[in-house]
Design an enzyme around this catalytic site. Sequence first.
Site, PDB file in Angstrom:
ATOM      1  CG  HIS A  55     -12.322  -0.340  -9.359  1.00 47.41           C
ATOM      2  ND1 HIS A  55     -11.987  -1.019  -8.206  1.00 47.41           N
ATOM      3  CD2 HIS A  55     -11.437  -0.760 -10.327  1.00 47.41           C
ATOM      4  CE1 HIS A  55     -10.955  -1.825  -8.465  1.00 47.41           C
ATOM      5  NE2 HIS A  55     -10.602  -1.668  -9.735  1.00 47.41           N
ATOM      6  CG  ASP A  72      -8.039  -2.897 -11.875  1.00 45.99           C
ATOM      7  OD1 ASP A  72      -8.494  -2.884 -10.705  1.00 45.99           O
ATOM      8  OD2 ASP A  72      -8.760  -3.126 -12.861  1.00 45.99           O
ATOM      9  CB  CYS A 122     -10.305  -0.910  -5.110  1.00 49.90           C
ATOM     10  SG  CYS A 122     -11.699   0.212  -4.865  1.00 49.90           S
TER      11      CYS A 122
END
Length: 201
Positions: A55, A72, A122
């Site tokens: 991620h 994030d 992401c």
Amino acid sequence: MSGTSESELKNLISSLHLNNGFLGIFDCRFPGFLQKSKIQTAIINTGPREQGGIHWITLALEPISYKLFIFDPLGWKDTQLIKFYNFSLNSLIKRSALNNSDRCITVERNTQSVQCTCAGSCGLFCIFFLYCFHFYKQNVFKSWLFQKLNGSTPSLIPCEPHLLHENQTFLYDFLNAKSVYFRKNYRTFIENTKTGLIKTH
């Protein structure tokens, strides 16, 4: 392949002219920002490089106001990052020279998700954040551009997936308008990062 690769992220950074202060792409062993007097940014994976990564998140240091921005796309708390990825942002900050200073650093991070857990986007959201930081260094999260994104409570099963899917559409449109590299590789990016890629809802 799902998600974005290191080479794709580097090419997007170059295409959008975000190289100033950009240290590069790192895995979970990122040592931290070591030059606290300079603007610095980095994209970091929560997993080890040799295992393909997990991620993407991003960090940005603004030395004048002495702020460290942590973004994030899924909005996880440190406890959740440890639980899901065995990765700790607090440990990363402590490893950094920023912790050994006569000035107290202000850490700002997003507390809401902007990406749906069903997508592999992401890395692209990290690129968008760095674009926002490039123009709005001292208040990136409050900038009008970042505020274009809908925020939602972080959850493995999102409570408002439609809002996060709207973010994804906005993200694609934004990158398509701003990046020649994204336009040239549009189909590949969409196929590897689209909503519904991962079954979470």
